[in-house]
Design an enzyme around this catalytic site. Structure first.
Site, PDB file in Angstrom:
ATOM      1  CE1 TYR A 129       3.762  13.520 -32.100  1.00 18.10           C
ATOM      2  CE2 TYR A 129       5.824  14.514 -32.814  1.00 18.10           C
ATOM      3  CZ  TYR A 129       4.542  14.640 -32.349  1.00 18.10           C
ATOM      4  OH  TYR A 129       4.029  15.889 -32.143  1.00 18.10           O
TER       5      TYR A 129
ATOM      6  CB  CYS B 216      12.367   8.885 -13.128  1.00 23.97           C
ATOM      7  SG  CYS B 216      13.962   9.155 -12.339  1.00 23.97           S
TER       8      CYS B 216
END
Ligand SMILES: *Cc1c(COP(=O)(O)O)cnc(C)c1O
Length: 419
Positions: free
Chosen positions: A318, A343
């Protein structure tokens, strides 16, 4: 107000120095303050002092930890659950079945049957189809399910799109224009006791105006349904009250929220129900983390911490802001990007943030991590499932263990044709 503060330059949860917890159990780890949970539970209830015996159901999805639920049960809170798993947690925490509300668009038949069997207080129906199915399941078991119809008031909550739930295009609730007809049909089904309406327009609301619009529309609908000759005795106003994530950020206080509710509902003559989540738990938790490395960047350096998006997903999901502070600040500052080891570029907690100066090995904390934190954790990148700690005064205890990659691996199986 919360109970995370510096004493002699060291960040404490109540009376416990956070470095002591990190030294004992490692990082990352969530730390909750029981006194803060209790305080928020009471302040929210006091905010509703203008409302006759409100029914308070903590939104379990905000923080489903058993110890957290136990604290809130002790404060007289019931639970708003959205899955069979959350239902079992609420029961395990000692919440009375009658104080449990079941929300969610996808309750399946087994979940409905289990909730009926234990005798929960109310199902919040999110579609006509769900009501018909629940009626049939209840009727076949010789039971009656008390239910409210969740209405989509088509109000813009003014919050992040991914946590808005009350616009017409969202999946939640039945369309406002169809609600009276659906209520009338469901009220005629054996096995169902239609007793109310429910609304929940979104989370982390920074303004009361959209809530007021939604409640006003819900009141109009209640009067129309009563005029059709149906009972409407319970009105569930959901959750959604925002909390300050940034120092100095202003969000509606429980007192302002309660005053607005009291004004809008003064002539409703219905029992009011509430489903607060974030406002109770948000500022009652921090995520403790240690700096692994500081890496030069094209612009600002990257402070690489041992917490990642799998432990605290809100920034990646968000674009959420969490204040980030050193456990033992030196008074020096730096401008840095705060990132985790995963990653993915979305594993970024903050860019170009002015923070306490940190060096490898330093301990730090993401604030306001008590809601929608640990509950969203995953093991992505084969990381551990993050542990949780509860503090009460000078005591602390692990309330959810770290689940190590080896335990996850042990639950996986290679089929015999690959062995
Ligand atoms: C998530 C949710 C809540 C809690 O929302 P908060 O913003 O945490 O107060 C309440 N009711 C329903 C139906 C929800 O889905």
């Amino acid at each position: 107000m919360d109970h995370f503060a510096y004493r002699q330059g060291v960040l404490h949860a109540e009376d416990v120095p956070l470095p002591a917890i990190a030294a004992a159990i490692g990082t990352p780890a969530y730390v909750y303050s029981q006194a803060t949970l209790v305080r928020h539970a009471r302040v929210f209830r006091e905010g509703l002092s203008g409302v006759n015996s409100p029914h308070l159901a903590f939104a379990v999805k905000a923080n489903p930890n058993l110890a957290v639920l136990k604290v809130l049960a002790g404060e007289g809170y019931g639970a708003d659950v959205v899955s069979g798993g959350e239902l079992e947690r609420a029961l395990a925490a000692g919440m009375a079945p009658a104080d449990i509300v079941f929300s969610g668009v996808g309750k399946d038949a087994a979940e409905m049957a289990r909730a009926l069997e234990v005798g929960i207080g109310q199902f919040n129906l999110e579609s006509e189809e769900e009501g018909v199915e629940l009626a049939a399941i209840a009727h076949s078991r010789g039971r009656t399910a008390s239910a409210a119809l969740r209405v989509n008031p088509d109000v813009d909550a003014g919050t992040h799109g991914k946590i808005s739930t009350g616009k017409a295009e969202n999946k939640f609730g039945v369309p406002f224009d169809r609600a009276a007809a659906i209520y009338a049909r469901l009220a005629g089904l054996p096995g169902l006791n239609m007793r109310g309406l429910a609304v929940h327009i979104g989370s982390q609301l920074a303004s009361l105006a959209p809530l007021e619009r939604a409640f006003t529309r819900l009141g109009d609908l209640m009067r129309a349904i009563r005029a059709d000759g149906h009972n409407v005795t319970h009105m569930d106003l959901g959750g959604g009250v925002g909390v300050p994530y940034k120092a100095g950020e202003i969000t509606p206080s429980p007192a302002e929220y309660g005053a607005m509710v009291a004004r809008i509902t003064a002539d409703w003559d219905a029992a009011l129900m509430f489903e607060p989540g974030r406002v109770i738990a948000g500022n009652a938790g921090v995520l403790l983390t240690r700096v692994i490395r500081v890496k030069p960047g094209a612009g600002n350096p990257f402070v690489i911490v041992d917490a990642a998006m799998n432990d605290l997903a809100r920034p990646a999901l968000y674009d959420a802001w969490h204040d980030f502070v050193a456990a033992e600040p030196t008074g020096q500052r730096m401008t840095a990007n705060i990132v985790g080891p995963i990653c993915e570029s979305s594993d970024t907690f903050a860019m170009a943030r002015d923070i306490d100066a940190l060096v490898p090995g330093d301990l730090a904390a993401f604030r306001t991590a008590g809601a929608y934190g640990a509950t969203m954790a995953s093991t992505y990148n084969s990381r551990s499932l993050v542990p949780e700690v509860m503090v009460s005064g000078a005591r602390w205890a692990v309330v959810a263990e770290r689940i190590a990659p080896a335990a996850i691996l042990a639950a996986e199986h290679v089929p015999d044709w690959l062995a």
